[in-house]
Design a protein around this motif. Structure first.
Motif, PDB file in Angstrom:
ATOM      1  N   UNK A 188      51.291  34.704  51.173  1.00 50.13           N
ATOM      2  CA  UNK A 188      51.062  35.045  49.758  1.00 50.13           C
ATOM      3  C   UNK A 188      49.993  36.113  49.619  1.00 50.13           C
ATOM      4  N   UNK A 189      50.226  37.059  48.726  1.00 49.30           N
ATOM      5  CA  UNK A 189      49.278  38.160  48.521  1.00 49.30           C
ATOM      6  C   UNK A 189      48.220  37.765  47.503  1.00 49.30           C
ATOM      7  N   UNK A 190      47.001  38.238  47.688  1.00 42.87           N
ATOM      8  CA  UNK A 190      45.974  38.033  46.657  1.00 42.87           C
ATOM      9  C   UNK A 190      46.382  38.731  45.369  1.00 42.87           C
ATOM     10  N   UNK A 191      45.762  38.324  44.275  1.00 38.54           N
ATOM     11  CA  UNK A 191      46.035  38.976  43.002  1.00 38.54           C
ATOM     12  C   UNK A 191      45.556  40.428  43.032  1.00 38.54           C
ATOM     13  N   UNK A 308      30.623  42.700  44.531  1.00 39.89           N
ATOM     14  CA  UNK A 308      31.113  41.767  43.515  1.00 39.89           C
ATOM     15  C   UNK A 308      30.034  41.483  42.476  1.00 39.89           C
ATOM     16  N   UNK A 309      28.829  41.229  42.932  1.00 39.22           N
ATOM     17  CA  UNK A 309      27.735  40.949  42.001  1.00 39.22           C
ATOM     18  C   UNK A 309      27.397  42.190  41.172  1.00 39.22           C
ATOM     19  N   UNK A 320      37.842  38.049  38.302  1.00 42.69           N
ATOM     20  CA  UNK A 320      37.701  37.656  39.705  1.00 42.69           C
ATOM     21  C   UNK A 320      36.635  36.575  39.770  1.00 42.69           C
ATOM     22  N   UNK A 321      36.976  35.442  40.360  1.00 37.94           N
ATOM     23  CA  UNK A 321      36.122  34.263  40.231  1.00 37.94           C
ATOM     24  C   UNK A 321      35.010  34.153  41.266  1.00 37.94           C
ATOM     25  N   UNK A 326      37.116  38.321  45.641  1.00 42.49           N
ATOM     26  CA  UNK A 326      36.923  39.768  45.538  1.00 42.49           C
ATOM     27  C   UNK A 326      37.204  40.436  46.881  1.00 42.49           C
ATOM     28  N   UNK A 327      36.702  39.871  47.966  1.00 42.14           N
ATOM     29  CA  UNK A 327      36.927  40.391  49.310  1.00 42.14           C
ATOM     30  C   UNK A 327      38.417  40.460  49.619  1.00 42.14           C
TER      31      UNK A 327
END
Length: 492
Positions: A188-191, A308-309, A320-321, A326-327
C-alpha cells in the motif's frame, strides 16, 4: 606555485578567459530568470558573439607554446596544466563558426522549447531540435576524429566515461532497481500531501532550507525558473527553484538540490578562483553533491522529522499526523512522468531511458521525427503508464534544446557517487542523525566541504570520489542504501 614565466603568462591569460566565461554564464542565468521573452533572438546573437571571443581565446596558438614551456612543481599547478591542455586540445578541433552557431541556436532553442512545452506542441519544437542535433553531431564528429560520436559528447561532462562503461553500469543496476520497485509497488502506498501552500510561504521556507544547508546568501540568490538550475561559481553562485502551490515538496527539494550544486562551487578553495580548477571537476561529481543534499540527507528520517515540525509551524495542520507519516509521504514511490519529481527508486530508470534515446539520436539510429513515439513506447514499457501529454513526455526536460547531449547519464553517476559518499559520511560522523533531527546539517556539509568540495577540479572525477570515500566508486553502496531504506519504509 612556480615562478615559471610561461606558466605565469598562461595563467594570466586563462584568468581573463575564465572571467569572460562567467559573463556568458550570467547571460544564460538572466535568460532563464529575468530576460523579457521578446529578447530571445537578440540574446542568441549576444551568446554567439561571446562564444566567438571565448573560442578564439581557447584556441589561441600561444597556449600551445605556454603549455610546452611551463614548469610546475605542485599538484595544483599540474592540474591547471592538465585542464588547460584538455580544453585546448578539444577546442582546436571545433571550427569557430560551428561553436558560434551552436551558441546562437541553443540560446534561441530554449525559448522555442519553453513555448512548445507550454502549448503541448511537439511539432513546434522538432524542427529546432533537428537543427540542434545536426550541429551537435558535427561537433561530435570533429571531437571524435573517427571515434564514437556519443563518447565525444559524454567527455564534455564526465571525462573518462564512455557509453560502454555507462551502459555496463546501468545493466548492473537495472535488475535490482526493477526488483525493488516491484516489491514496493506491491505494498500500500502512503497518502499524497494535499492542500494549498502559497508561493510566498513556500519561498520563505525554501530560503530557510537553503540556510539550514549552509548556503551563503551573501554570495548567492534564489529566483524562479521553469526548470530549476544553479549558475556561477567563485563569489557568485545562484540557484533557482519552482513553485507548485499544491505540492510544496517540488519547491523544497528542488531548492535543496540546487543548494548542493551551488555550495560545491562556493566551497572551492579561493586560491583556485578564476582558474580551471576553480570549478567542480565533472557533472557527475557535481550531481553527487546535489543528490546527497537532497536525498540521503534531505529525505532521510532524521531531517524530515525536523522538516515536519517546520511545516506545522508555518502552515498549521496540513493533513499529516506524525513525523513518521511525513517521512513516508516524502519518500512515496510512484511511477510518475516527471524525472525531476521522481522518487529515488524510479529516478535512475528515467535516466537509463534518456541515455538510450539520446545515444540512438546521436549515432543516427533514431530520427528526430520518430523520437516522440520512441519516448512514449519506452516510457510505457519501463513505467507501465502511457504518457498523457507532451509536457509529461518528450518536452519535459530542457537539456536537448540546450544541446546537452551526453549530460543525462551524469545524473545517475551522481547518484552512484552520492551513495559512496553517504557510506563514508556515516562512518566519519556516527551521530549524524542526532544532528540532522535538530535541523543541523553542518557536520554533513562540513565533511563534504573538507573532503571533496574545496578541492574543485584538482583531481579527475573518479579519483575525487575515491579520495573522499577511501575506496573506488561503484554502484553497490547506492543500491544497498535504496534497498535498506525502502524495505524499512514499506515493510519488505
Amino acid at each position: 606555485m612556480t615562478n615559471n614565466t610561461a606558466f605565469a603568462e598562461l595563467m594570466a591569460f586563462q584568468r581573463q578567459t575564465e572571467a569572460l566565461g562567467n559573463v556568458a554564464e550570467r547571460l544564460g542565468w538572466d535568460q532563464e530568470t529575468m530576460m523579457p521573452r521578446g529578447a530571445a533572438d537578440q540574446r542568441g546573437e549576444e551568446m554567439a558573439a561571446i562564444e566567438g571571443v571565448l573560442h578564439a581565446r581557447r584556441t589561441d596558438p600561444r597556449i600551445a607554446g605556454w603549455l610546452a614551456a611551463a614548469e610546475v612543481s605542485d599538484a595544483a599547478g599540474a592540474a591547471q596544466l592538465r585542464l588547460i591542455r584538455r580544453s585546448y586540445d578539444r577546442s582546436v578541433k571545433v571550427p569557430a563558426d560551428l561553436a558560434e552557431a551552436l551558441a546562437r541556436l541553443t540560446s534561441v532553442a530554449q525559448g522555442i522549447w519553453a513555448e512548445a512545452r507550454a502549448a503541448g506542441n511537439v511539432a513546434a519544437f522538432l524542427p529546432t531540435l533537428a537543427e540542434v542535433l545536426a550541429l551537435k553531431r558535427q561537433e561530435a564528429a570533429a571531437l571524435a576524429e573517427g571515434g564514437d560520436l556519443y563518447d565525444a559528447l559524454i567527455d564534455d561532462y564526465e571525462p573518462g566515461a564512455t557509453a560502454e562503461s555507462l551502459g555496463a553500469m546501468f545493466g548492473r543496476m537495472r535488475p535490482r532497481l526493477v526488483s525493488l520497485r516491484e516489491k514496493v509497488l506491491g505494498k500500500p502506498a502512503p497518502q499524497k500531501i494535499e492542500g494549498h501552500f502559497s508561493t510566498d510561504s513556500q519561498m520563505r521556507m525554501a530560503r530557510d532550507l537553503g540556510t539550514a544547508f549552509g548556503y551563503d546568501w551573501s554570495r548567492g540568490r534564489m529566483d524562479l525558473a521553469v526548470h530549476p538550475f544553479s549558475s556561477g561559481g567563485g563569489d557568485d553562485s545562484r540557484i533557482t527553484t519552482r513553485i507548485v502551490e499544491t505540492d510544496p515538496f517540488n519547491c523544497f527539494y528542488s531548492t535543496i538540490h540546487e543548494v548542493g550544486h551551488s555550495s560545491y562551487e562556493l566551497a572551492i578553495d579561493p586560491d583556485y578562483a578564476m582558474t580551471p580548477i576553480g570549478h567542480g571537476c565533472s557533472m557527475g561529481v557535481h550531481e553527487s553533491q546535489s543528490r546527497i543534499y537532497e536525498n540521503q540527507i534531505g529525505r532521510g528520517r532524521a531531517f524530515t522529522g525536523w522538516m515536519f515540525e517546520q511545516m506545522r509551524e508555518r502552515f498549521g495542520e496540513f493533513g499529516v499526523r506524525s513525523a513518521d507519516e511525513f517521512y513516508a509521504i516524502v519518500n512515496r514511490v510512484q511511477p510518475g512522468f516527471i524525472r525531476t519529481e521522481a522518487d529515488e527508486v524510479h529516478y535512475n530508470l528515467h535516466i537509463m531511458m534518456r541515455f538510450d534515446l539520446e545515444r540512438a539520436l546521436v549515432r543516427g539510429d533514431l530520427g528526430v521525427n520518430d523520437l516522440e513515439a520512441a519516448w512514449n513506447d519506452r516510457f510505457k514499457a519501463d513505467f507501465g503508464v502511457a504518457v498523457d501529454q507532451p509536457a509529461h513526455g518528450l518536452l519535459q526536460d530542457v537539456h536537448w534544446s540546450c544541446g546537452l547531449f551526453g549530460y543525462f547519464p551524469t545524473y545517475t553517476l551522481g547518484n552512484v557517487y552520492a551513495g559512496c559518499l553517504h557510506q563514508a559520511l556515516r562512518v566519519a560522523v556516527p551521530d549524524l542523525d542526532d544532528q540532522l533531527a535538530a535541523g543541523d546539517t553542518s557536520a554533513a556539509t562540513g565533511w563534504l566541504r573538507e573532503t571533496l568540495q574545496r578541492h574543485g577540479g584538482l583531481r579527475e572525477p573518479r579519483a575525487t570520489i575515491a579520495q573522499a570515500c577511501g575506496f573506488d566508486p561503484h554502484e553497490g553502496p547506492l543500491l544497498d542504501y535504496l534497498e535498506a531504506k525502502f524495505a524499512g519504509l514499506y515493510g519488505l
